[in-house]
Design an enzyme around this catalytic site. Structure first.
Site, PDB file in Angstrom:
ATOM      1  N   GLU A  96     121.366  38.790  12.674  1.00 54.34           N
ATOM      2  CA  GLU A  96     121.503  40.098  13.304  1.00 54.34           C
ATOM      3  C   GLU A  96     120.778  40.114  14.640  1.00 54.34           C
ATOM      4  OE1 GLU A  96     121.756  43.121   9.448  1.00 54.34           O
ATOM      5  OE2 GLU A  96     119.918  43.014  10.621  1.00 54.34           O
ATOM      6  N   CYS A  97     121.464  40.564  15.682  1.00 53.80           N
ATOM      7  CA  CYS A  97     120.862  40.842  16.985  1.00 53.80           C
ATOM      8  C   CYS A  97     120.010  39.670  17.477  1.00 53.80           C
ATOM      9  CB  CYS A  97     120.070  42.144  16.915  1.00 53.80           C
ATOM     10  SG  CYS A  97     119.813  42.935  18.526  1.00 53.80           S
TER      11      CYS A  97
END
Length: 429
Positions: free
Chosen positions: A320-321
């Protein structure tokens, strides 16, 4: 149903000192021997770290959109059964956003404390307090705390202007040492602050001089009638999770869900060049600040080799991210310096001085809708075709892409996995 003293701390706007006051409240009442549970409104990762340091307990997020009304009630009912005081820090201004902190306070019946900065104001302070209390019918308004007050005389002017039916709870002096240091995604992480404990103690001492040294009213928290039974979809699975200063944006509720589904969680620190724990079935690389540690990550070959071997073996990796940036071929900072990353995901990441995306997200799948949010200051240019594309739940506009590349699933979207356990489990299988 459980009863517990509770307060939602809000303000006219961001930057009013909500986090400092909430942390001070938590530390003061903890110091008095009370069991304190703190929650954060919205999808924030950073404020909860400060609040956890102050309270000594994990801080969960409350958001009517991302967590859901029943999810919020479940978390609060669990906390009320074991705590003497529940504190909820609001997000932005009291009425900002959809849903807002006011929406949450009304839905849950939690009284609102308005923290208003008195800097540069006298009688206008009372007008702001009046507006916050009266703007929406049905808001359980508790009272007002004046923050950043210049002197005792200044505090007297503010208090004298207040309507008689609005509760004055005291004031906190303007002291720079009480402020919390920030960077581009928000507050710095507590582990980076040498005088963290001293700051929290000063905030607690300031609270001790106000009426907030007394417990607020009791609130009845009812457990939702319908509770979801989580199936053991990850029974026997061993999931390795990166957790250090570079990868720290993790919802406690996500970890709770993985455990509830039967997974064994083990942790490793890429910044310490640790290899993946033995016999991992899957890996989770959460968001954080890899851009601040890019040079160190690029030098840490043990972690890199174990992640490459994991992916080459076809075992799932969810990023994620910031975790996705670590997988990219390279990361360029705002000064134009380019550092090689793992190269497991085709594409180039680039930091910029202004945020690239911000807002709530939903993504559809065979398992239904998964909710979450996005907030990042980087862009990611990749030749990959998205596997899924999220959307903003309010506007319907296209949001963050989800990519599938071999065993890797990656996106800028920070997902709240309890919103769809089946989707979450499928990521790791």
């Amino acid at each position: 149903m459980s009863a517990c003293a509770a307060l939602l701390i809000s303000a006219p706007a961001s930057g009013s000192g909500k986090t400092t006051i909430t942390a001070g409240l938590a530390r003061y009442h903890r110091r008095m021997g009370r069991r304190v549970r703190v929650f954060k409104t919205g999808p924030d990762f950073l404020d909860p770290k400060w609040l956890e340091s102050a309270s000594g307990q994990p801080v969960y997020n409350l958001d009517l959109g991302m967590v859901g009304a029943d999810g919020c009630r479940q978390l609060l009912a669990q906390a009320a059964a074991e705590a003497d005081l529940i504190l909820i820090e609001g997000v932005m201004g009291l009425y900002d956003g959809t849903p807002s902190s006011a929406d949450l306070a009304i839905a849950l019946g939690v009284p609102v404390l308005a923290v208003i900065s008195g800097k540069g104001m006298a009688q206008s302070f009372a007008a702001i307090a009046f507006g916050l209390a009266r703007f929406r019918d049905g808001l359980p308004f508790y009272g007002v705390l004046a923050n950043r007050v210049g002197s005792l005389r200044h505090a007297e002017l503010l208090q004298q202007a207040m309507p008689a039916d609005l509760r004055w709870l005291g004031h906190v002096a303007a002291e720079t040492a009480l402020s919390l240091p920030e960077r581009h995604l928000g507050l710095q992480q507590p582990a980076e602050i040498d005088d963290l404990d001293a700051r929290l103690e000063r905030a607690a001492a300031a609270i001790a001089t106000t009426a907030l040294a007394q417990l607020p009213p009791q609130v009845e928290f009812a457990t939702p009638a319908a509770t979801t039974v989580v199936p053991p979809l990850l029974a026997g699975k061993r999931i390795a999770i990166a957790r250090d200063a570079a990868f720290s944006f993790i919802y406690p509720a996500n970890l709770d869900l993985l455990r509830a589904m039967g997974a064994q969680l083990v942790f490793f620190a890429p910044l310490a060049d640790e290899a993946l724990p033995a016999a991992c079935d899957a890996v989770y690389l959460p968001g954080g600040y890899p851009e601040l540690h890019a040079a160190t990550l690029a030098r840490n070959h043990t972690t890199a080799a174990s992640l490459r071997a994991h992916v080459a073996a076809g075992r799932p990796l969810v990023a994620e991210c910031g975790g996705m940036l670590y997988l990219a071929e390279a990361l360029t900072d705002v000064a134009g310096e380019c550092v090689a990353m793992l190269g497991l995901l085709p594409g180039q990441a680039r930091m910029q001085t202004r945020f690239a995306a911000l807002g709530m997200q939903v993504v559809e799948s065979e398992q239904g809708v998964l909710r979450g949010h996005t907030f990042h200051y980087s862009t990611f240019a990749t030749p990959l075709t998205p596997w899924r594309v999220a959307a903003n739940p309010d506007s319907g506009k296209a949001g963050e892409a989800w990519y599938r590349h071999g065993a890797i699933t990656a996106s800028y979207m920070h997902a709240y996995w309890p919103s769809n356990p089946q989707f979450a489990a499928a990521l790791f299988l």
